[in-house]
Write an enzyme that holds these catalytic residues in place. Structure first.
Site: not given
Ligand code: BG6
Ligand code: GLC
Ligand code: BG6
Ligand code: GLC
Length: 944
Positions: A541, A605, A659
């Site tokens: 995003r 992340s 994240d």
């Molecule tokens: C989002 C965050 O809302 O949630 C991301 O902005 C994050 O950074 C994510 O990694 C985690 O959720 P998913 O389900 O998309 O892995």
């Molecule tokens: C994985 C990544 C970690 C992140 C998580 C959730 O575990 O290693 O950094 O916070 O996914 O997205």
């Protein structure tokens, strides 16, 4: 001579036909087709009322779900004992069903014995009634030399209204017919039978299924006629059942397929719905019955009451001088002296009139020929009304089935049983004729169940047994997923050890505990315009966030979502970062900000070793990413280089943020108690505010933080910022990205991991890594489910044992489907359509089992996250020397937000395992991007 004949002919014409006065007298009992159609329409409305959850409680016609989901399919087999109570005979039976053979070819063998059912037992104590039943069963077993040592499944036909939540349970709603035994209403009659069998002793009986006689009759007839989807009883009592669409049966979960519904139509009219059709004779019969005001329709129709109706009519006519020259005998005044057998006898084709005379004479009456004709006619009107009413009820059911299936015509078979239908000479023909007249567009076949209902009950029991054994095996397969309290405590303890070890041993521990260089949660002074890039969740995003000082509510956000193709995730690092740079370019175009040179925060992340807020070396890829030449490199530099290569726009990348940290900051902007960030999405992870001294002390020699005063190196040259913050006790904490997904990478979770988890790990792109994440996060749950489903299929417990190619394909079970599959409404329909997409042709039972598997897997995942969370909040509490901690956890991730049960289970587990913490879970509204922008704002303000 001729004159005499003429005169007698003349007089016979003058003398009234004796049937005429009866017709006049019983005018109200003679129902025309338009009245029958009216009654049919009323019954349709009653059925609707009984099926709907809102109106069921007040409905007279109960429409009871039977949990019988299909008519026989030929796969039923086994040997059963059977009990049949509630009709005119109490019977004990042995039924043998051979697999795949129709009854005509000798597929079912039966032996039966009728036992007496003493009248006093019907109105005595319920336990004594059942003792008699179970003693008769024992007697039967002894007589037939049936082994007392072996366990025998038993099919139980119990012909009274029972509320069933499963096949082997049934709460008696009320007695009907001539039964009124005490202490059973509102009780589970299967349980009462089991207890009686225990009291009798010496038998090993498994009461596997209880069915109403209508259902058993439908099943009996369905054995050789697959169109048989209605069961009808016109015996001592009357009732009908039929196959209803499950989506209309509000009281049972699920929408897919059909379920047999026992209408209990005998109670039609109990709420006054038939008042305008009820005669004084019906009222009298009702008033003298054991259950006044109840079973109104039954009392107009069934064998228990027909003779009595005839007697009351004849008595009244005699009293009025219309019969027997006005004389009345004591016998005629006595209840029960005309039976349904008498009614049948009076209407016999040839001997009817003679029979009538004999019956009346036995009542001490002296009937003339005309009296006999008149009484026979009374009997005809009463029994005709009965078959007419049944036809109206049946027409309602058939019309409903036709409408349910959206058909213009319907081909259907009705299985029928009961003494009235079987012994009354005219009844069947009259009934068939009227039904066909009311429903000319339907092809209705009537089949008499010539062997009673027990065969059908045995068929239901066979299915119940197969399902029970299937269920046992499924429960066994899923049992390793069910964690007990002690196991969850252990997981909490191990997570705690992981957190401590991570703080002590840089890099070498399974839980990495990475410093984030974020020291504060937001204070509301943040302002300005920032770009946030968010990589690592389901999507990439790009966001633009605007803050105004002190105006938390007014943060404004613009964003665009981009997908990252798998080949980019797993290609070269350069390709990946070029792709991101291109998405950013598109976003800037979209916002019309190509030349803005904005400060930007990068949510990345994945585990990064940070030495400052704007550098982060990727330790290892996780989740589905595997781009080359990234691990061990600073991801901020890689992004800067990609932007440079593009040479199209400029960005000032000020911060790199996990994240979890972004999520915590995002939520803390609204709730200052938010000091933990949790992600339960594609991956799983937690960050929290740790005491700087714990990090400081333990990481002294690492070169990460060189200063002794608690002010990290990243800020040491920033005079103004230090001035602002030094006096400020806030710089005592730093947010730590735990990377808890790595827990268990040293084998510490092997004792809870199932063989399916091991398989999923081995097949992943990072075997042996992120073991906790692989038990708990979205990317893996679908795969675990697939492994279990595969195993159950190989064991013949699912999909009739067919392992199809799609089922063998990794990744086919996307995790988003888990959320859909487990949602409570429309669930089975969805399960089936999902399975269909996977090329799996599922039955209703397959869908139920797949849903069970999903539930077990996601429930364990939520519990494990809850246990981990308990360790984190308890650590924070202990860090602060508190007995009690009130804290908020900011949460994000598709699993947490979209799964129907995950969040509740997680919360419940965390609260249960950390009772000294009062934890509020706060879903992040705009993802972690806003948090990254907040961090960027602070970092930007702190820049020289
Ligand atoms: C989002 C965050 O809302 O949630 C991301 O902005 C994050 O950074 C994510 O990694 C985690 O959720 P998913 O389900 O998309 O892995
Ligand atoms: C994985 C990544 C970690 C992140 C998580 C959730 O575990 O290693 O950094 O916070 O996914 O997205
Ligand atoms: C029998 C069934 O054939 O019909 C019984 O086995 C059922 O279970 C009965 O109750 C209904 O008829 P009646 O006339 O015996 O009440
Ligand atoms: C009564 C019972 C019903 C049964 C019927 C026929 O109406 O309530 O359960 O099916 O009699 O035996």
């Amino acid at each position: 001579m001729l004159a005499v004949h003429l005169i007698s002919f003349f007089f016979s014409k003058l003398k009234e036909d004796p049937t005429k006065k009866v017709d006049r007298f019983l005018y109200a009992m003679r129902l025309h087709d338009d009245q029958l159609s009216d009654i049919s329409a009323r019954f349709q409305a009653e059925m609707k009322k009984g099926l709907s959850a809102e109106s069921n409680a007040a409905a007279a016609v109960k429409m009871l779900p039977t949990h019988v989901r299909s008519t026989p399919d030929g796969s039923e087999k086994g040997q059963f004992l059977a009990l049949d109570i509630g009709g005119s005979k109490f019977k004990v039976l042995q039924v043998k069903v051979r697999e795949g053979i129709g009854i005509r070819k000798g597929g079912v063998e039966m032996e039966e014995k009728t036992y007496p059912m003493p009248k006093e037992l019907l109105i005595g104590k319920g336990s004594e009634l059942f003792d008699h039943v179970s003693e008769s069963l024992k007697d039967f077993m002894q007589e037939k030399s049936i082994s007392m040592e072996k366990k025998h499944p038993l099919a139980f036909t119990f012909s009274f209204p029972c509320e069933q939540t499963t096949l082997d349970q049934g709460m008696l709603l009320s007695w009907s017919k001539n039964y009124r035994a005490r202490g059973l209403q509102g009780k589970d009659v299967v349980q009462a039978l089991r207890e009686a069998i225990d009291r009798t002793g010496g038998m090993d009986i498994d009461v596997s299924a209880m069915v109403n006689d209508t259902v058993a009759t439908m099943m009996t007839c369905g054995f050789d006629d697959r169109y048989c989807e209605v069961g009808l009883i016109i015996g001592t009592g009357t009732n009908a059942c039929y196959m209803e669409e499950l989506r209309h049966v509000d009281l049972v979960e699920g929408d897919e397929g059909r379920m047999c519904v026992n209408t209990e139509w005998g109670a039609f009219g109990d709420d006054g719905a038939l008042n305008d059709y009820i005669t004084q004779f019906d009222r009298d019969v009702d008033a003298a019955s054991v259950n006044p005001g109840k079973q109104i329709f039954e009392k107009m129709v069934s064998g228990m009451y027909l003779g009595e109706l005839v007697r009351l009519v004849v008595l009244k006519m005699a009293k009025r001088g219309l019969l027997f020259d006005g004389s009345v005998s004591n016998a005629l005044r006595t209840k029960g002296r005309i039976t349904t057998a008498d009614v049948a006898a009076m209407e016999q084709y040839k001997n009817g009139l003679n029979n009538t005379r004999d019956i009346l004479m036995a009542l001490d009456l002296n009937p003339s020929h005309d009296d006999c004709i008149a009484v026979q006619h009374v009997s005809t009107i009463v029994s005709f009304r009965s078959s007419n009413l049944v036809a109206a009820g049946l027409a309602a059911i058939l019309t409903r089935i036709k409408q349910n299936r959206n058909l213009r015509s319907l081909r259907i078979t009705v299985g029928v049983d009961g003494t009235v239908y079987k012994t009354h000479p005219q009844y069947p023909k009259r009934l068939h004729k009227v039904v066909r007249r009311l429903l000319p567009e339907c092809h209705v076949r009537f089949v008499l169940s010539d062997s009673g209902s027990s065969k059908g009950a045995a068929l239901v029991t066979a299915v119940a047994q197969r399902l029970a054994s299937l269920k046992r095996q499924v429960v066994e397969t899923l049992s390793p997923f069910r964690l007990n309290q002690a196991q969850l405590q252990l997981v909490k303890a191990r997570m705690r050890e992981g957190l401590e070890a991570g703080l002590k041993m840089k890099g070498s521990s399974t839980v990495k505990m990475l410093p984030s260089f974020v020291y504060h949660t937001p204070d509301g002074t943040e302002h300005g315009k920032y770009l946030a890039l968010d990589l690592g969740g389901t999507n990439f995003r790009a966001l633009l966030v605007k803050f105004k000082k002190g105006l938390q509510q007014n943060a404004r956000l613009y964003h665009k979502i981009y997908t990252i193709p798998l080949e980019t995730m797993q290609g070269t690092g350069e390709e990946l970062f070029d792709h991101i740079a291109q998405c950013v370019s598109d976003f800037l175009d979209y916002m019309g900000m190509k030349n803005a040179h904005l400060p930007a925060g990068f949510t990345f992340s994945f585990p990064c070793e940070q030495t400052a807020i704007d550098t982060g070396t990727l330790v290892t890829w996780t989740k589905g990413f595997k781009a080359t030449d990234c691990e061990g490199h600073d991801v901020v530099s890689m992004l800067r280089e990609a932007i440079k290569r593009r040479n199209e726009y400029n960005l000032d990348i000020v911060a790199v943020v996990n994240d979890t940290v972004g999520t915590m900051m995002s939520c803390a902007y609204e709730d200052p108690r938010c000091e933990v960030g949790l992600i339960a999405g594609t991956g799983t992870n937690v960050c929290y505010m740790e005491e700087l001294k714990n990090i400081q002390k333990t990481k002294e020699n690492t070169g990460t933080m060189k200063r002794d005063d608690g002010i990290p190196e990243g800020e040491q040259d920033d005079g103004t910022e230090r001035e602002k913050k030094e006096g400020d006790a806030e710089i005592s904490k730093m947010c730590i990205n735990t990377e808890w997904g790595g827990l268990g990478d040293d084998g510490s979770l092997d004792d809870i991991a199932t063989p399916y988890d091991k398989e999923v790990d081995q097949n992943s792109i990072n075997p042996g890594k992120q073991r906790f994440e692989k038990l708990t996060s979205g990317m893996y749950l679908g795969e675990i489910v697939r492994q279990v489903v595969l195993d159950l299929t190989r064991g013949g417990l699912l999909f009739r044992g067919h392992v199809t190619e799609p089922l063998k394909t990794p990744g086919i079970f996307q995790t988003k489907f888990l959320s859909q599959i487990e949602s409570d409404r429309l669930a089975l329909l969805q399960v089936r359509s999902i399975l269909q997409q996977l090329g799996l042709d599922s039955t209703c039972h397959d869908s139920i089992i797949v849903k069970e598997v999903c539930k077990a897997v996601s429930h364990r995942a939520a519990q494990l996250c809850g246990a981990g969370m308990a360790a984190v909040v308890d650590k924070i509490r202990e860090n602060r020397g508190l007995d009690h901690l009130k804290i908020t956890v900011g949460v994000d991730g598709a699993l947490y937000k979209l799964h129907p049960h995950f969040s509740q289970v997680l919360q419940k587990t965390a609260r249960g395992l950390a009772p000294q913490c009062d934890v509020t879970f706060m879903p992040s509204e705009e993802g972690s991007g806003k948090g990254a922008a907040l961090i960027t704002a602070v970092a930007k303000q702190n820049q020289p």
